[in-house]
Design a protein around this motif. Structure first.
Motif, short mmCIF file in Angstrom:
data_model
loop_
_atom_site.label_atom_id
_atom_site.label_comp_id
_atom_site.label_asym_id
_atom_site.label_seq_id
_atom_site.Cartn_x
_atom_site.Cartn_y
_atom_site.Cartn_z
N ARG A 126 22.97 61.01 75.60
CA ARG A 126 24.17 60.46 76.23
C ARG A 126 24.40 61.08 77.61
NH1 ARG A 126 24.94 55.82 74.91
NH2 ARG A 126 26.76 56.02 76.28
N GLY A 127 24.12 62.38 77.73
CA GLY A 127 24.27 63.01 79.03
C GLY A 127 23.33 62.44 80.07
N LEU A 128 22.09 62.19 79.68
CA LEU A 128 21.11 61.64 80.61
C LEU A 128 21.45 60.20 80.97
CD1 LEU A 128 17.82 63.05 79.04
CD2 LEU A 128 18.83 63.69 81.24
N VAL A 129 21.87 59.42 80.00
CA VAL A 129 22.20 58.01 80.26
C VAL A 129 23.34 57.89 81.26
CG1 VAL A 129 23.25 55.99 79.18
CG2 VAL A 129 21.27 57.06 78.12
N LYS A 130 24.27 58.85 81.23
CA LYS A 130 25.41 58.78 82.14
C LYS A 130 25.01 59.02 83.60
CE LYS A 130 29.05 60.07 78.87
NZ LYS A 130 30.08 61.08 78.51
N VAL A 131 23.96 59.82 83.82
CA VAL A 131 23.57 60.14 85.20
C VAL A 131 22.41 59.31 85.71
CG1 VAL A 131 24.41 62.50 84.97
CG2 VAL A 131 22.03 62.01 84.45
N LEU A 132 21.66 58.69 84.82
CA LEU A 132 20.53 57.86 85.23
C LEU A 132 21.01 56.45 85.56
CD1 LEU A 132 17.87 58.95 82.57
CD2 LEU A 132 17.88 59.52 85.00
N PRO A 133 20.21 55.70 86.31
CA PRO A 133 20.57 54.29 86.56
C PRO A 133 20.72 53.53 85.25
CG PRO A 133 18.77 55.00 87.99
CD PRO A 133 18.97 56.09 86.99
N ARG A 134 21.61 52.55 85.24
CA ARG A 134 21.89 51.82 84.01
C ARG A 134 20.83 50.74 83.79
NH1 ARG A 134 27.28 51.78 81.90
NH2 ARG A 134 28.51 53.46 82.80
N THR A 135 19.65 51.16 83.36
CA THR A 135 18.55 50.25 83.13
C THR A 135 17.91 50.55 81.78
OG1 THR A 135 16.87 51.70 84.14
CG2 THR A 135 18.06 50.17 85.61
N ARG A 136 17.12 49.62 81.31
CA ARG A 136 16.42 49.81 80.03
C ARG A 136 15.40 50.94 80.15
NH1 ARG A 136 15.25 43.43 78.45
NH2 ARG A 136 17.45 42.78 78.45
N ARG A 137 14.76 51.05 81.30
CA ARG A 137 13.80 52.13 81.49
C ARG A 137 14.47 53.49 81.40
NH1 ARG A 137 9.84 50.12 86.49
NH2 ARG A 137 8.93 48.34 85.37
N SER A 138 15.69 53.58 81.87
CA SER A 138 16.42 54.85 81.78
C SER A 138 16.68 55.21 80.33
CB SER A 138 17.74 54.74 82.54
OG SER A 138 17.52 54.57 83.93
N VAL A 139 17.00 54.21 79.50
CA VAL A 139 17.22 54.47 78.07
C VAL A 139 15.95 55.00 77.43
CG1 VAL A 139 17.78 53.42 75.84
CG2 VAL A 139 19.05 52.75 77.88
N THR A 140 14.83 54.39 77.78
CA THR A 140 13.54 54.84 77.22
C THR A 140 13.21 56.25 77.69
OG1 THR A 140 12.76 52.54 77.20
CG2 THR A 140 11.10 54.27 77.01
N ALA A 141 13.44 56.52 78.98
CA ALA A 141 13.16 57.86 79.52
C ALA A 141 14.06 58.90 78.88
CB ALA A 141 13.34 57.85 81.04
N ARG A 213 24.04 50.40 74.24
CA ARG A 213 25.24 49.58 74.40
C ARG A 213 26.11 50.10 75.53
NH1 ARG A 213 27.14 48.74 68.09
NH2 ARG A 213 25.14 47.92 67.34
N GLY A 214 26.79 49.18 76.19
CA GLY A 214 27.71 49.57 77.25
C GLY A 214 27.05 50.01 78.53
N LEU A 215 25.76 49.67 78.70
CA LEU A 215 25.06 50.10 79.91
C LEU A 215 25.08 49.07 81.02
CD1 LEU A 215 21.94 51.87 78.39
CD2 LEU A 215 24.08 52.87 79.18
N THR A 216 25.66 47.90 80.75
CA THR A 216 25.72 46.86 81.77
C THR A 216 26.69 47.28 82.87
OG1 THR A 216 25.33 45.21 80.07
CG2 THR A 216 26.13 44.42 82.20
N GLN A 217 26.25 47.15 84.11
CA GLN A 217 27.11 47.49 85.24
C GLN A 217 28.29 46.52 85.31
OE1 GLN A 217 27.17 49.97 87.07
NE2 GLN A 217 25.19 50.65 87.85
N LYS A 218 29.49 47.05 85.48
CA LYS A 218 30.66 46.18 85.61
C LYS A 218 30.65 45.47 86.96
CE LYS A 218 33.79 48.68 82.54
NZ LYS A 218 35.11 49.35 82.42
N LEU A 219 31.01 44.20 86.93
CA LEU A 219 31.08 43.41 88.15
C LEU A 219 32.26 43.87 88.99
CD1 LEU A 219 30.03 40.98 89.78
CD2 LEU A 219 31.63 39.55 88.50
N LYS A 220 32.01 44.08 90.29
CA LYS A 220 33.05 44.53 91.20
C LYS A 220 33.48 43.39 92.12
CE LYS A 220 32.99 49.03 90.15
NZ LYS A 220 34.17 49.81 89.70
N LEU A 221 34.76 43.32 92.40
CA LEU A 221 35.31 42.37 93.35
C LEU A 221 36.02 43.14 94.47
CD1 LEU A 221 36.87 39.69 90.96
CD2 LEU A 221 34.66 39.58 92.12
N ARG A 222 35.90 42.62 95.69
CA ARG A 222 36.58 43.25 96.81
C ARG A 222 37.93 42.56 97.01
NH1 ARG A 222 35.02 46.78 100.50
NH2 ARG A 222 32.83 46.59 99.86
N VAL A 223 38.99 43.31 96.82
CA VAL A 223 40.35 42.78 96.97
C VAL A 223 41.07 43.63 98.01
CG1 VAL A 223 42.52 42.29 95.82
CG2 VAL A 223 40.36 42.00 94.58
#
Length: 354
Positions: A126-141, A213-223
């Motif tokens: 969990r610690g590594l997943v938080k700092v790595l890019p949110r990708t499937r490869r990061s989960v595997t690594a 789970r929960g690794l999808t980047q949230k969509l950002k909007l500029r307001v």
């Protein structure tokens, strides 16, 4: 790293038994939150897969072999609480049916191989997943690193237990050096198996991997010149193809487990594993006791009265996979049903009326 009877004295074995029982009780409660329509059907299969892969001892160095412990793999695939239960089910089946791991040492083995590996691996993951890019490869690594560290962590835990309750007078410093050294090498094999398995499941059904789970980047909007989170869309119902794929993943996993235990296991290394080698080299095994069910028809992963070694080992492996998947599925079905009962329609109606 299955500890036999006689390595650890009775008081320490009893203390670890209490720790193991408490951890299993906590895990039964925690697993209710983890076991849903995705993880519940797979949890029993994960236990059976771990049983099968543990039969595949791989050479590491100097006449020593190693095998999967499985805590990291189980925690990442189905959750840490469920992971503790998966490995505990495997250890129970191995101790009772196959005389692998002492019965009085069951608490020691559950603490080392189920609790320590799962807690250490999942916390690091969990610690590594938080700092790595949110990708499937990061989960595997992250899976690779977490599994690698979990094995020497379990070796260190055994060394500490032996320092407290060992039955022979040996140098703890030498035991620690030997145990951690060889289990770092075994950890590389554990890491490779874990990363390969997690990566394979992610490639087919990433939604089935609890740790992803929960690794999808949230969509950002500029307001007004500032970035804000976009409103989350309502989740779409799973398509029929996905539900079918779920069954295919389960079937493929079961077939793989049967093939590994029933056929590939014949080609596993016959060298002693890390603990056995260290125990023999340093005299830890001087007071080892014969297993209480050494006369079991399946003792030492062979079927009694079947003379052909390949057939005997293969049948024992297939039986072990079958018993483990049934026992594991039964446990997780009961836990899942308990969760459903705790959230009954009457409770929902009462909450709505209030």
């Amino acid at each position: 790293m299955h500890v036999p009877d006689g390595f650890i004295n009775a008081p320490t074995s009893a203390a670890t038994g209490v720790i193991a029982a408490g951890a299993v009780a906590v895990s039964l409660r925690g697993a209710r939150r983890e076991l849903d329509e995705r993880t519940a059907p797979l949890a029993g299969l994960v236990a059976a897969f771990i049983f099968a892969v543990q039969m595949l001892n791989f050479p590491v160095a100097a006449g020593t072999s190693g095998h999967l412990l499985g805590g990291a793999l189980a925690a990442i695939l189905v959750g840490p609480y469920t992971g503790v239960l998966c490995v505990s089910v495997v250890l129970l089946m191995q101790g009772i049916l196959f005389a692998d791991g002492g019965l009085t040492a069951l608490g020691v083995n559950i603490t080392n191989m189920a609790i320590v590996t799962t807690v250490v691996a999942y916390a690091l993951f969990r610690g590594l997943v938080k700092v790595l890019p949110r990708t499937r490869r990061s989960v595997t690594a992250a899976s690779f690193v977490a599994a690698l560290i979990s094995v020497p962590a379990a070796a260190l835990a055994f060394t500490l237990m032996y320092a407290v309750g060992g039955t022979t007078d040996v140098s703890i410093g030498k035991v620690a050096t030997a145990m951690i050294g060889v289990h770092v090498l075994i950890g590389i094999g554990e890491a490779a198996i874990t990363a390969l398995t997690v990566g394979s499941v992610i490639a087919v059904r990433p939604d089935l991997v609890y740790g992803a789970r929960g690794l999808t980047q949230k969509l950002k909007l500029r307001v007004n010149g500032e970035l804000v989170d976009a409103p989350e869309a309502e989740p779409a119902p799973a398509p029929v193809a996905a539900r079918t794929s779920h069954r295919k993943v389960w079937a493929a996993g079961l077939v793989a487990s049967l093939v590994l235990a029933g056929f590939v296991s014949f080609y596993a290394s016959a060298s002693p594993d890390g603990l056995e080698k260290v125990a023999a080299d340093h005299g830890i095994d001087k007071k080892a006791e014969e297993h209480a069910v050494a006369g079991s028809p399946l003792a030492d992963y062979g079927v009694e009265d079947v003379d052909d070694a390949r057939l005997s080992g293969g049948l024992a492996g297939v039986i072990g996979v079958g018993v483990t998947v049934v026992a594991g599925t039964g446990v997780f079905w009961a836990v899942r049903r308990r969760r459903t009962d705790d959230t009954s329609p009457s409770d929902t109606t009462s909450m709505t009326s209030v």
